[in-house]
Motif scaffolding. Structure first.
Motif, PDB file in Angstrom:
ATOM      1  N   LYS A 106     -36.284  44.495  10.599  1.00 57.64           N
ATOM      2  CA  LYS A 106     -36.074  45.639  10.342  1.00 57.64           C
ATOM      3  C   LYS A 106     -34.383  46.083  10.241  1.00 57.64           C
ATOM      4  O   LYS A 106     -33.837  46.916  10.009  1.00 57.64           O
ATOM      5  N   SER A 107     -33.699  45.003  10.483  1.00 58.05           N
ATOM      6  CA  SER A 107     -32.423  45.019  10.430  1.00 58.05           C
ATOM      7  C   SER A 107     -31.587  44.206   9.349  1.00 58.05           C
ATOM      8  O   SER A 107     -30.443  43.972   9.585  1.00 58.05           O
ATOM      9  N   SER A 108     -32.361  43.936   8.370  1.00 62.79           N
ATOM     10  CA  SER A 108     -31.720  43.437   7.317  1.00 62.79           C
ATOM     11  C   SER A 108     -30.481  44.462   6.444  1.00 62.79           C
ATOM     12  O   SER A 108     -29.672  43.709   5.857  1.00 62.79           O
ATOM     13  N   HIS A 109     -30.710  45.497   6.753  1.00 62.17           N
ATOM     14  CA  HIS A 109     -29.794  46.490   6.208  1.00 62.17           C
ATOM     15  C   HIS A 109     -28.378  46.466   6.764  1.00 62.17           C
ATOM     16  O   HIS A 109     -27.486  47.150   6.403  1.00 62.17           O
ATOM     17  N   THR A 110     -28.235  45.757   7.833  1.00 63.28           N
ATOM     18  CA  THR A 110     -27.068  45.629   8.797  1.00 63.28           C
ATOM     19  C   THR A 110     -26.002  45.141   7.961  1.00 63.28           C
ATOM     20  O   THR A 110     -24.756  45.491   8.305  1.00 63.28           O
ATOM     21  N   PHE A 111     -26.187  44.476   6.844  1.00 60.42           N
ATOM     22  CA  PHE A 111     -24.868  43.780   6.115  1.00 60.42           C
ATOM     23  C   PHE A 111     -24.473  44.983   5.449  1.00 60.42           C
ATOM     24  O   PHE A 111     -23.134  44.996   5.670  1.00 60.42           O
ATOM     25  N   HIS A 112     -25.073  46.018   4.889  1.00 67.19           N
ATOM     26  CA  HIS A 112     -24.420  47.225   4.362  1.00 67.19           C
ATOM     27  C   HIS A 112     -23.677  48.036   5.027  1.00 67.19           C
ATOM     28  O   HIS A 112     -22.840  48.196   5.072  1.00 67.19           O
ATOM     29  N   GLN A 113     -24.303  48.015   6.395  1.00 73.76           N
ATOM     30  CA  GLN A 113     -23.731  48.871   7.562  1.00 73.76           C
ATOM     31  C   GLN A 113     -22.127  48.468   7.899  1.00 73.76           C
ATOM     32  O   GLN A 113     -21.350  49.109   7.927  1.00 73.76           O
ATOM     33  N   GLY A 114     -22.379  46.848   7.920  1.00 74.60           N
ATOM     34  CA  GLY A 114     -21.119  46.405   8.488  1.00 74.60           C
ATOM     35  C   GLY A 114     -19.839  46.309   7.259  1.00 74.60           C
ATOM     36  O   GLY A 114     -18.890  46.773   7.525  1.00 74.60           O
ATOM     37  N   PHE A 115     -20.331  46.146   6.047  1.00 74.17           N
ATOM     38  CA  PHE A 115     -19.529  46.292   4.884  1.00 74.17           C
ATOM     39  C   PHE A 115     -19.133  47.637   4.887  1.00 74.17           C
ATOM     40  O   PHE A 115     -17.695  47.938   4.619  1.00 74.17           O
ATOM     41  N   PHE A 116     -19.861  48.739   4.574  1.00 82.70           N
ATOM     42  CA  PHE A 116     -19.239  50.006   4.588  1.00 82.70           C
ATOM     43  C   PHE A 116     -18.612  50.603   5.687  1.00 82.70           C
ATOM     44  O   PHE A 116     -17.600  51.386   5.294  1.00 82.70           O
ATOM     45  N   THR A 117     -18.784  50.297   6.696  1.00 81.98           N
ATOM     46  CA  THR A 117     -18.012  50.806   7.959  1.00 81.98           C
ATOM     47  C   THR A 117     -16.650  50.104   7.887  1.00 81.98           C
ATOM     48  O   THR A 117     -15.649  50.855   8.311  1.00 81.98           O
ATOM     49  N   THR A 118     -16.568  48.843   7.300  1.00 82.68           N
ATOM     50  CA  THR A 118     -15.125  48.307   7.293  1.00 82.68           C
ATOM     51  C   THR A 118     -14.446  48.745   6.108  1.00 82.68           C
ATOM     52  O   THR A 118     -13.412  49.105   6.186  1.00 82.68           O
ATOM     53  N   VAL A 119     -15.155  48.800   4.834  1.00 84.75           N
ATOM     54  CA  VAL A 119     -14.204  48.846   3.754  1.00 84.75           C
ATOM     55  C   VAL A 119     -14.253  50.578   3.500  1.00 84.75           C
ATOM     56  O   VAL A 119     -13.219  50.864   2.718  1.00 84.75           O
ATOM     57  N   LEU A 120     -14.731  51.499   4.133  1.00 80.76           N
ATOM     58  CA  LEU A 120     -14.655  52.705   4.016  1.00 80.76           C
ATOM     59  C   LEU A 120     -13.535  53.317   5.076  1.00 80.76           C
ATOM     60  O   LEU A 120     -13.592  54.537   5.309  1.00 80.76           O
ATOM     61  N   ASN A 121     -13.019  52.274   6.010  1.00 81.03           N
ATOM     62  CA  ASN A 121     -12.156  52.873   6.886  1.00 81.03           C
ATOM     63  C   ASN A 121     -10.756  53.311   6.196  1.00 81.03           C
ATOM     64  O   ASN A 121     -10.395  52.592   5.557  1.00 81.03           O
ATOM     65  N   PRO A 122     -10.421  54.619   6.347  1.00 77.14           N
ATOM     66  CA  PRO A 122      -9.390  55.202   5.362  1.00 77.14           C
ATOM     67  C   PRO A 122      -7.890  54.529   5.672  1.00 77.14           C
ATOM     68  O   PRO A 122      -7.014  54.640   5.138  1.00 77.14           O
ATOM     69  N   LYS A 123      -7.958  53.820   6.956  1.00 79.01           N
ATOM     70  CA  LYS A 123      -6.684  53.223   7.270  1.00 79.01           C
ATOM     71  C   LYS A 123      -6.712  51.747   6.911  1.00 79.01           C
ATOM     72  O   LYS A 123      -5.636  51.137   7.029  1.00 79.01           O
ATOM     73  N   GLY A 124      -7.707  51.161   6.376  1.00 75.06           N
ATOM     74  CA  GLY A 124      -7.717  49.701   6.316  1.00 75.06           C
ATOM     75  C   GLY A 124      -6.926  49.217   5.104  1.00 75.06           C
ATOM     76  O   GLY A 124      -6.152  48.388   5.647  1.00 75.06           O
ATOM     77  N   ILE A 125      -6.842  49.896   3.931  1.00 69.14           N
ATOM     78  CA  ILE A 125      -6.075  49.367   2.828  1.00 69.14           C
ATOM     79  C   ILE A 125      -4.628  49.311   3.042  1.00 69.14           C
ATOM     80  O   ILE A 125      -3.636  48.317   3.140  1.00 69.14           O
ATOM     81  N   LEU A 126      -4.077  50.609   3.801  1.00 65.19           N
ATOM     82  CA  LEU A 126      -2.763  50.712   4.041  1.00 65.19           C
ATOM     83  C   LEU A 126      -2.290  49.889   5.234  1.00 65.19           C
ATOM     84  O   LEU A 126      -1.171  49.205   5.521  1.00 65.19           O
ATOM     85  N   TYR A 127      -3.354  49.624   6.229  1.00 62.00           N
ATOM     86  CA  TYR A 127      -3.163  48.904   7.266  1.00 62.00           C
ATOM     87  C   TYR A 127      -2.738  47.279   6.695  1.00 62.00           C
ATOM     88  O   TYR A 127      -1.631  46.678   7.281  1.00 62.00           O
ATOM     89  N   PHE A 128      -3.549  46.702   6.013  1.00 57.75           N
ATOM     90  CA  PHE A 128      -3.193  45.303   5.356  1.00 57.75           C
ATOM     91  C   PHE A 128      -1.836  45.012   4.413  1.00 57.75           C
ATOM     92  O   PHE A 128      -1.106  44.390   4.153  1.00 57.75           O
ATOM     93  N   ALA A 129      -1.876  46.566   3.589  1.00 61.49           N
ATOM     94  CA  ALA A 129      -0.602  46.525   2.890  1.00 61.49           C
ATOM     95  C   ALA A 129       0.908  46.658   3.365  1.00 61.49           C
ATOM     96  O   ALA A 129       1.857  46.362   2.889  1.00 61.49           O
ATOM     97  N   THR A 130       0.812  47.230   4.658  1.00 59.97           N
ATOM     98  CA  THR A 130       1.944  47.363   5.397  1.00 59.97           C
ATOM     99  C   THR A 130       2.037  46.631   6.437  1.00 59.97           C
ATOM    100  O   THR A 130       3.259  46.033   6.960  1.00 59.97           O
ATOM    101  N   PHE A 131       1.053  45.960   7.128  1.00 58.70           N
ATOM    102  CA  PHE A 131       1.180  45.093   8.298  1.00 58.70           C
ATOM    103  C   PHE A 131       1.606  43.730   7.851  1.00 58.70           C
ATOM    104  O   PHE A 131       2.382  42.933   8.478  1.00 58.70           O
ATOM    105  N   LEU A 132       0.521  43.293   7.033  1.00 58.91           N
ATOM    106  CA  LEU A 132       0.773  41.610   6.738  1.00 58.91           C
ATOM    107  C   LEU A 132       2.210  41.300   6.176  1.00 58.91           C
ATOM    108  O   LEU A 132       2.680  40.208   6.381  1.00 58.91           O
ATOM    109  N   PRO A 133       2.777  41.937   5.261  1.00 62.31           N
ATOM    110  CA  PRO A 133       4.128  41.768   4.729  1.00 62.31           C
ATOM    111  C   PRO A 133       5.186  41.794   5.628  1.00 62.31           C
ATOM    112  O   PRO A 133       6.043  40.802   5.439  1.00 62.31           O
TER     113      PRO A 133
END
Length: 211
Positions: A106-133
């Motif tokens: 019953k946990s096959s849907h957890t791929f989608h949970q993991g993906f959306f929890t990560t990609v919808l983090n509003p700080k995610g894009i700006l974190y990578f765009a400012t931290f890595l450089p």
């Protein structure tokens, strides 16, 4: 990029990925509730989510672009709302922790949970765009260095996430059902509070802008 700079980045990444956040809370609650198979099923989604954010951040920085206000606002709203939903769902499902572990099938849907929890983090894009450089040397190839740092983040993140998945899953064997349920409640509450904080911060910024 020097070796010392890369080591510093790897250490800071380990601290960042190990710190409590939406993905960590989701891993812990799923491991406690569904066992090792359910928790590990989250890892590909989290990995793909981070890879998506890193790719977008790379496109932004190489093109010298920034996310428009409207797009970033949409990410904030979607991310905060999804975390609220996920936290609420975790709390509703906590009764399962007082019986037996959830059926892994019953946990096959957890791929989608993991993906959306990560990609919808509003700080995610700006974190990578400012931290890595910050760790990229102007003497070397920007593309190569960004790729190395992005791959390092994914590798370190996978290690820390796997640790949380395994620790929460096997640790639950030595916890009484009430204690296991209490830990799930804490994880679900963390997701709820994070989502509420994102939405309230956005609402406050709107209030200030139109004041």
């Amino acid at each position: 990029m020097t070796f010392s700079a890369w080591i510093s980045f790897a250490l800071l990444t380990a601290i960042q990925t190990a710190s409590p956040g939406p993905a960590v809370s989701l891993l812990i609650s799923t491991g406690l509730r569904s066992g090792i198979s359910g928790a590990l099923a989250l890892l590909p989604g989290i990995l793909v989510g981070d890879l998506t954010l890193i790719t977008v951040a790379f496109a932004m920085t190489t093109a010298l672009l920034s996310v428009s206000g409207a797009i970033f606002d949409a990410i904030k709203i979607a991310g905060g709302s999804y975390l609220l939903f996920l936290g609420f769902k975790t709390l509703v499902d906590v009764r399962a922790s007082f019986t037996k572990n959830e059926d892994p099938a019953k946990s096959s849907h957890t791929f989608h949970q993991g993906f959306f929890t990560t990609v919808l983090n509003p700080k995610g894009i700006l974190y990578f765009a400012t931290f890595l450089p910050q760790f990229i040397s102007p003497e070397g190839s920007y593309n190569v260095q960004f790729t190395i740092l992005g791959a390092t983040f994914l590798g370190v993140g996978l290690i820390t996430d796997t640790f949380y998945a395994v620790a929460s899953s096997y640790g639950s064997r030595y916890l009484t059902p009430p204690v296991r349920g209490g830990l799930i409640v804490i994880a679900g509450t963390s997701l709820l509070l994070t989502g509420a904080f994102v939405l309230l911060t956005y609402a406050e910024s709107l209030r200030v802008a139109f004041a």
